[in-house]
Write an enzyme that holds these catalytic residues in place. Structure first.
Site, PDB file in Angstrom:
ATOM      1  CG  ASP A  30      49.567  18.510 -20.823  1.00  0.00           C
ATOM      2  OD1 ASP A  30      48.804  17.538 -20.857  1.00  0.00           O
ATOM      3  OD2 ASP A  30      50.737  18.379 -20.878  1.00  0.00           O
ATOM      4  CG  PHE A 152      34.862   5.159 -11.419  1.00  0.00           C
ATOM      5  CD1 PHE A 152      35.572   4.236 -10.801  1.00  0.00           C
ATOM      6  CD2 PHE A 152      34.318   6.236 -10.900  1.00  0.00           C
ATOM      7  CE1 PHE A 152      35.344   4.422  -9.552  1.00  0.00           C
ATOM      8  CE2 PHE A 152      34.447   6.318  -9.362  1.00  0.00           C
ATOM      9  CZ  PHE A 152      35.143   5.324  -8.649  1.00  0.00           C
ATOM     10  CG  LEU A 153      37.446   8.169 -18.453  1.00  0.00           C
ATOM     11  CD1 LEU A 153      38.175   7.431 -19.585  1.00  0.00           C
ATOM     12  CD2 LEU A 153      37.885   9.442 -18.723  1.00  0.00           C
ATOM     13  CD  GLU A 155      42.557   4.005 -22.706  1.00  0.00           C
ATOM     14  OE1 GLU A 155      42.784   3.729 -23.866  1.00  0.00           O
ATOM     15  OE2 GLU A 155      43.442   4.406 -21.859  1.00  0.00           O
ATOM     16  CE  LYS A 204      40.560   4.710 -10.959  1.00  0.00           C
ATOM     17  NZ  LYS A 204      40.186   5.140 -12.401  1.00  0.00           N
ATOM     18  N   GLY A 253      39.524 -15.030 -21.722  1.00  0.00           N
ATOM     19  CA  GLY A 253      40.255 -14.674 -22.910  1.00  0.00           C
ATOM     20  C   GLY A 253      41.764 -14.442 -22.528  1.00  0.00           C
ATOM     21  N   GLY A 257      44.460  -5.812 -20.324  1.00  0.00           N
ATOM     22  CA  GLY A 257      45.545  -4.972 -20.539  1.00  0.00           C
ATOM     23  C   GLY A 257      45.351  -3.516 -20.236  1.00  0.00           C
ATOM     24  CB  CYS A 260      43.583   1.862 -15.599  1.00  0.00           C
ATOM     25  SG  CYS A 260      43.510   3.465 -16.128  1.00  0.00           S
ATOM     26  CE  LYS A 263      48.166   4.345 -13.997  1.00  0.00           C
ATOM     27  NZ  LYS A 263      47.872   4.919 -12.768  1.00  0.00           N
TER      28      LYS A 263
HETATM   29  C1  UDX Z   1      39.480   0.465 -16.821  1.00  0.00           C
HETATM   30  C2  UDX Z   1      38.301   0.593 -15.939  1.00  0.00           C
HETATM   31  O1  UDX Z   1      37.069  -0.039 -16.359  1.00  0.00           O
HETATM   32  C3  UDX Z   1      37.882   2.210 -15.512  1.00  0.00           C
HETATM   33  O2  UDX Z   1      36.738   2.267 -14.739  1.00  0.00           O
HETATM   34  C4  UDX Z   1      39.094   2.756 -14.990  1.00  0.00           C
HETATM   35  O3  UDX Z   1      38.724   4.221 -14.973  1.00  0.00           O
HETATM   36  C5  UDX Z   1      40.284   2.634 -15.882  1.00  0.00           C
HETATM   37  O4  UDX Z   1      40.610   1.230 -16.179  1.00  0.00           O
HETATM   38  P1  UDX Z   1      39.924   0.751 -19.118  1.00  0.00           P
HETATM   39  O5  UDX Z   1      41.499   0.382 -18.995  1.00  0.00           O
HETATM   40  O6  UDX Z   1      39.621   1.720 -20.398  1.00  0.00           O
HETATM   41  O7  UDX Z   1      39.159   1.031 -17.939  1.00  0.00           O
HETATM   42  O8  UDX Z   1      39.484  -0.758 -19.974  1.00  0.00           O
HETATM   43  P2  UDX Z   1      38.367  -1.728 -19.485  1.00  0.00           P
HETATM   44  O9  UDX Z   1      37.178  -1.710 -20.317  1.00  0.00           O
HETATM   45  O10 UDX Z   1      38.018  -1.748 -18.151  1.00  0.00           O
HETATM   46  O11 UDX Z   1      39.046  -3.162 -20.127  1.00  0.00           O
HETATM   47  C6  UDX Z   1      40.495  -3.498 -19.644  1.00  0.00           C
HETATM   48  C7  UDX Z   1      41.009  -4.632 -19.820  1.00  0.00           C
HETATM   49  O12 UDX Z   1      40.125  -5.973 -19.696  1.00  0.00           O
HETATM   50  C8  UDX Z   1      40.670  -4.819 -21.824  1.00  0.00           C
HETATM   51  O13 UDX Z   1      42.012  -5.323 -21.906  1.00  0.00           O
HETATM   52  C9  UDX Z   1      39.786  -5.805 -21.914  1.00  0.00           C
HETATM   53  O14 UDX Z   1      39.863  -6.504 -23.240  1.00  0.00           O
HETATM   54  C10 UDX Z   1      39.841  -6.766 -20.649  1.00  0.00           C
HETATM   55  N1  UDX Z   1      38.516  -7.467 -20.288  1.00  0.00           N
HETATM   56  C11 UDX Z   1      37.325  -6.597 -19.909  1.00  0.00           C
HETATM   57  C12 UDX Z   1      38.460  -8.799 -20.427  1.00  0.00           C
HETATM   58  O15 UDX Z   1      39.423  -9.534 -20.698  1.00  0.00           O
HETATM   59  N2  UDX Z   1      37.163  -9.317 -20.107  1.00  0.00           N
HETATM   60  C13 UDX Z   1      36.091  -8.831 -19.558  1.00  0.00           C
HETATM   61  O16 UDX Z   1      35.272  -9.440 -19.315  1.00  0.00           O
HETATM   62  C14 UDX Z   1      36.183  -7.301 -19.802  1.00  0.00           C
END
Ligand code: UDX
Length: 438
Positions: A30, A152-153, A155, A204, A253, A257, A260, A263
């Site tokens: 980095d 696809f990770l 957080e 993706k 809900g 947010g 990912c 954006k």
């Molecule tokens: C996401 C994708 O899941 C992942 O595969 C990609 O690589 C990166 O973007 P992430 O941003 O870490 O991962 O979070 P994620 O678990 O997908 O949740 C995203 C948002 O959706 C959160 O704010 C969560 O609270 C919300 N969410 C998730 C809901 O409101 N309802 C759901 O049923 C699931």
């Protein structure tokens, strides 16, 4: 294998640590010197359960290294991952400056045959551009193949989702590159899907957009449920039992947010527009998502009438549980909007207080409001006219509700994540409002 990863953001760092854990020799690069210095000292810049342990363990075993010197780090690497950021540009498209920079920097340092992997989430056909740049600047005796291997990770569960992915996507253009990548992922117990470069890039964007769409669909249903006095959790449960639908990402809900989804949805819309297709469905997904926040504020107003001068406890500042990430977090947005309206806000989050302090300064607001950072949920509830829940942290689900009630000036809870049962809350004497349930 000898691996170099460029970019130590969430994706780069977790991928590097997990590849080292599987026995590869990994150098993470980095250009942010303080960050690399901290990583070398075993300090992790993000909160991600299990990551610190894996990083420390693999550094000790001399399988994981950190460097700011991209030139020396790429020499001798069999596989180079590009995992730098692709933030949203001013026009809604992904800004690929960092990707181009990395391609230009690594090219002159290539020797022999190298597989270069596009890990960053980038618009379809970015691989072609990376290839062209590398060809232009690479020495004549160097050869390379480009592979798209999207990440696809998630957080909060990043280690689990990287070590045990549902699938490994490899967009390749040669058998040789496919073999190198299969060898790299040999010890991962996951199905491998091999595609062409552009299809892998699209998988993706298509996946993230579809998951966001599922959430917005559930949120739109929650509005219908409120209008006809039905229960959205029961509706989505019934839907999710159909294997073709699945129960995941169907929780209504205050909307999604994070870095990912917002954006990537914007970027996907822009890519589609640029190539001549109006993907309006994605616009609607975003509209429903942001609409949930407005509806949430309305629910608070319905209970409190005037927001100005009211004490409101707010639980949840990270965009989801098990992370300190507040990027595009609905909780932060709601906090900002309530404080701008003159509320006296008492906020609490198990991990995101530090990052939240930086964006929600504790100053008196124009409307008379202010933000108080609390040490625990009970302190946030103390003397509050209402308590709002914006993140479904597990520790909120096990709160001592009678104690919480005793602390509050008025026992009103507005739950943006449906973590409690309305019947139970009513029994306990709360005025309880949630999403898509009566
Ligand atoms: C996401 C994708 O899941 C992942 O595969 C990609 O690589 C990166 O973007 P992430 O941003 O870490 O991962 O979070 P994620 O678990 O997908 O949740 C995203 C948002 O959706 C959160 O704010 C969560 O609270 C919300 N969410 C998730 C809901 O409101 N309802 C759901 O049923 C699931």
């Amino acid at each position: 294998m000898k691996i170099t990863l460029i970019g130590t953001g969430h994706v780069g760092l977790v991928t590097g640590a997990c590849l080292a854990e599987k026995g590869h020799r990994v150098i993470c690069v980095d250009n942010n010197r303080p960050k690399i210095a901290a990583l070398k000292a075993g300090r992790i810049p993000i909160y991600e359960p299990g990551l610190e342990e894996i990083v420390r363990n693999n550094c000790r075993k001399k399988r994981l290294f950190f460097s700011t010197n991209i030139k020396t780090a790429v020499q001798g690497a069999e596989v180079i991952f590009i995992a730098v950021g692709t933030p949203l540009g001013p026009d809604g498209a992904a800004d690929l400056t960092q990707v181009e920079n990395v391609a230009r920097t690594i090219a002159p340092n290539l020797k022999g045959y190298t597989v270069i992997v596009e890990k960053s989430t980038a618009p379809v056909a970015t691989g072609e551009k990376i290839k062209a740049v590398i060809k232009k600047y690479a020495p004549a005796d160097a050869s390379f193949d480009l592979v798209s291997n999207p990440e696809f990770l998630q957080e909060g569960v990043a280690i689990q989702t990287t070590m045990h992915p549902d699938r490994i996507v490899l967009g390749v253009e040669s058998k040789k590159a496919e073999e190198v990548m299969r060898k790299l992922y040999r010890d991962f117990n996951a199905p491998v899907i091999v595609t062409d470069l552009k299809s892998a890039e699209l998988i993706k964007h298509a996946s993230n957009a579809f998951l966001a769409l599922k959430i917005s669909y559930a949120n739109a249903l929650s509005i219908i449920c409120e209008l006809v006095q039905a229960d959205v959790t029961q509706v989505t449960k019934g839907m999710g039992m159909d294997q073709r639908i699945s129960p995941h990402f169907l929780n209504a809900g205050i909307g999604y947010g994070g870095y990912c989804f917002p954006k990537d949805l914007n970027a996907f819309f822009k890519i589609s527009e640029d190539i001549g297709y109006d993907f309006n469905l994605l616009k609607e997904v975003q509209k429903i998502n942001l609409g949930q926040r407005d509806r949430f504020i309305k629910k608070i107003e319905n209970e409190l009438w005037v927001i100005k001068g009211k004490r409101i406890g707010l639980l949840g500042l990270s965009f989801k549980p098990d992370t300190d990430d507040i990027r595009e977090s609905p909780g932060i947005d709601i906090a900002r909007r309530l404080s701008e309206r003159g509320a006296i806000l008492k906020v609490y989050d198990p991990k995101a207080m530090g990052p939240a302090r930086a964006v929600l300064p504790n100053l008196p607001r124009r409307g008379g409001g202010k933000i108080i950072f609390c040490r625990n949920p009970y302190e946030a509830a103390r003397q509050s006219d209402c308590l709002v829940i914006t993140t479904d942290w597990p520790e909120f689900k096990t709160l001592d509700l009678p104690r919480l009630k005793k602390n509050m000036a008025h026992p009103t809870i507005i739950d943006g994540r449906n973590i409690f049962s309305p019947t139970q809350m009513k029994k306990l004497g709360f005025v309880y409002r949630s999403i898509g349930r009566v």
